[in-house]
Design a protein around this motif. Sequence first.
Motif, PDB file in Angstrom:
ATOM      1  N   PRO A 108       3.927 105.089  -7.426  1.00  0.00           N
ATOM      2  CA  PRO A 108       3.850 103.627  -7.573  1.00  0.00           C
ATOM      3  C   PRO A 108       5.096 103.060  -8.262  1.00  0.00           C
ATOM      4  CG  PRO A 108       2.423 104.712  -9.162  1.00  0.00           C
ATOM      5  CD  PRO A 108       2.969 105.791  -8.267  1.00  0.00           C
ATOM      6  N   THR A 109       5.393 101.826  -7.936  1.00  0.00           N
ATOM      7  CA  THR A 109       6.538 101.159  -8.552  1.00  0.00           C
ATOM      8  C   THR A 109       6.116  99.788  -9.072  1.00  0.00           C
ATOM      9  OG1 THR A 109       7.231 100.074  -6.512  1.00  0.00           O
ATOM     10  CG2 THR A 109       8.175 102.222  -6.952  1.00  0.00           C
ATOM     11  N   ARG A 110       6.903  99.317 -10.006  1.00  0.00           N
ATOM     12  CA  ARG A 110       6.774  97.930 -10.459  1.00  0.00           C
ATOM     13  C   ARG A 110       8.195  97.386 -10.525  1.00  0.00           C
ATOM     14  NH1 ARG A 110       4.557  95.474 -16.022  1.00  0.00           N
ATOM     15  NH2 ARG A 110       4.808  93.302 -15.435  1.00  0.00           N
ATOM     16  N   TRP A 111       8.757  97.172  -9.376  1.00  0.00           N
ATOM     17  CA  TRP A 111      10.149  96.751  -9.228  1.00  0.00           C
ATOM     18  C   TRP A 111      10.148  95.270  -8.874  1.00  0.00           C
ATOM     19  CZ3 TRP A 111      14.557  99.394 -10.165  1.00  0.00           C
ATOM     20  CH2 TRP A 111      15.748  98.821  -9.726  1.00  0.00           C
ATOM     21  N   SER A 112      10.439  94.429  -9.863  1.00  0.00           N
ATOM     22  CA  SER A 112      10.410  92.982  -9.606  1.00  0.00           C
ATOM     23  C   SER A 112      11.541  92.259 -10.336  1.00  0.00           C
ATOM     24  CB  SER A 112       9.048  92.404 -10.007  1.00  0.00           C
ATOM     25  OG  SER A 112       8.747  92.722 -11.349  1.00  0.00           O
ATOM     26  N   PRO A 113      12.795  92.580  -9.982  1.00  0.00           N
ATOM     27  CA  PRO A 113      13.920  91.928 -10.667  1.00  0.00           C
ATOM     28  C   PRO A 113      13.946  90.416 -10.489  1.00  0.00           C
ATOM     29  CG  PRO A 113      14.687  93.191  -8.778  1.00  0.00           C
ATOM     30  CD  PRO A 113      13.239  93.519  -8.960  1.00  0.00           C
ATOM     31  N   GLN A 114      13.377  89.917  -9.410  1.00  0.00           N
ATOM     32  CA  GLN A 114      13.366  88.471  -9.188  1.00  0.00           C
ATOM     33  C   GLN A 114      12.520  87.734 -10.217  1.00  0.00           C
ATOM     34  OE1 GLN A 114      12.038  90.807  -7.255  1.00  0.00           O
ATOM     35  NE2 GLN A 114       9.969  90.206  -6.700  1.00  0.00           N
ATOM     36  N   HIS A 115      11.712  88.470 -10.991  1.00  0.00           N
ATOM     37  CA  HIS A 115      10.898  87.869 -12.056  1.00  0.00           C
ATOM     38  C   HIS A 115      11.467  88.138 -13.446  1.00  0.00           C
ATOM     39  CE1 HIS A 115       7.829  86.775  -9.198  1.00  0.00           C
ATOM     40  NE2 HIS A 115       7.834  88.008  -8.729  1.00  0.00           N
ATOM     41  N   VAL A 116      12.678  88.683 -13.487  1.00  0.00           N
ATOM     42  CA  VAL A 116      13.342  88.996 -14.756  1.00  0.00           C
ATOM     43  C   VAL A 116      14.588  88.121 -14.854  1.00  0.00           C
ATOM     44  CG1 VAL A 116      14.425  90.805 -16.141  1.00  0.00           C
ATOM     45  CG2 VAL A 116      12.507  91.378 -14.630  1.00  0.00           C
ATOM     46  N   ARG A 117      14.737  87.470 -16.011  1.00  0.00           N
ATOM     47  CA  ARG A 117      15.894  86.588 -16.197  1.00  0.00           C
ATOM     48  C   ARG A 117      17.036  87.341 -16.872  1.00  0.00           C
ATOM     49  NH1 ARG A 117      13.110  81.608 -19.048  1.00  0.00           N
ATOM     50  NH2 ARG A 117      12.095  83.325 -20.109  1.00  0.00           N
ATOM     51  N   ARG A 118      18.234  87.057 -16.417  1.00  0.00           N
ATOM     52  CA  ARG A 118      19.431  87.701 -16.968  1.00  0.00           C
ATOM     53  C   ARG A 118      19.701  87.197 -18.381  1.00  0.00           C
ATOM     54  NH1 ARG A 118      24.045  87.630 -12.319  1.00  0.00           N
ATOM     55  NH2 ARG A 118      22.662  87.970 -10.555  1.00  0.00           N
TER      56      ARG A 118
ATOM     57  N   SER B 184      22.371  83.842 -19.101  1.00  0.00           N
ATOM     58  CA  SER B 184      22.285  82.723 -18.150  1.00  0.00           C
ATOM     59  C   SER B 184      20.853  82.287 -17.859  1.00  0.00           C
ATOM     60  CB  SER B 184      22.952  83.112 -16.826  1.00  0.00           C
ATOM     61  OG  SER B 184      22.170  84.061 -16.125  1.00  0.00           O
ATOM     62  N   GLY B 185      19.897  83.204 -17.935  1.00  0.00           N
ATOM     63  CA  GLY B 185      18.521  82.878 -17.590  1.00  0.00           C
ATOM     64  C   GLY B 185      18.244  82.894 -16.100  1.00  0.00           C
ATOM     65  N   GLU B 186      19.270  83.179 -15.292  1.00  0.00           N
ATOM     66  CA  GLU B 186      19.071  83.278 -13.846  1.00  0.00           C
ATOM     67  C   GLU B 186      18.315  84.563 -13.521  1.00  0.00           C
ATOM     68  OE1 GLU B 186      22.709  82.975 -11.619  1.00  0.00           O
ATOM     69  OE2 GLU B 186      23.466  81.414 -12.944  1.00  0.00           O
TER      70      GLU B 186
END
Length: 97
Positions: free
Chosen positions: A9-19, A22-24
Amino acid sequence: MHEFSPTMPTRWSPQHVRRPGSGEAFSDESAWTLIADLLRAGHEIEVIILDKPPGKTGYVLKCDGYEGEKIYMKIMMGSGKVIGRSFHVSKRRDRVQ
């Protein structure tokens, strides 16, 4: 690479993590860039034994994220490739999952 299966199983969700800074949101590419940069910089790595797949070795990195968040990353080796298992904001402050 990252892929989900019941045995891995994975929990790969970089689109829900802010840099940090910058907060992007991260993209898959920028998530892998962060992991590579941390490894090249000699960032602390925690070696763990995975439950799934049983007995395999995983490598955990944790770093500061946006506005006090902590980013949790877990990778493993498989078939000559690095496999991304986790990339998300840690929900636990004292013990990161």
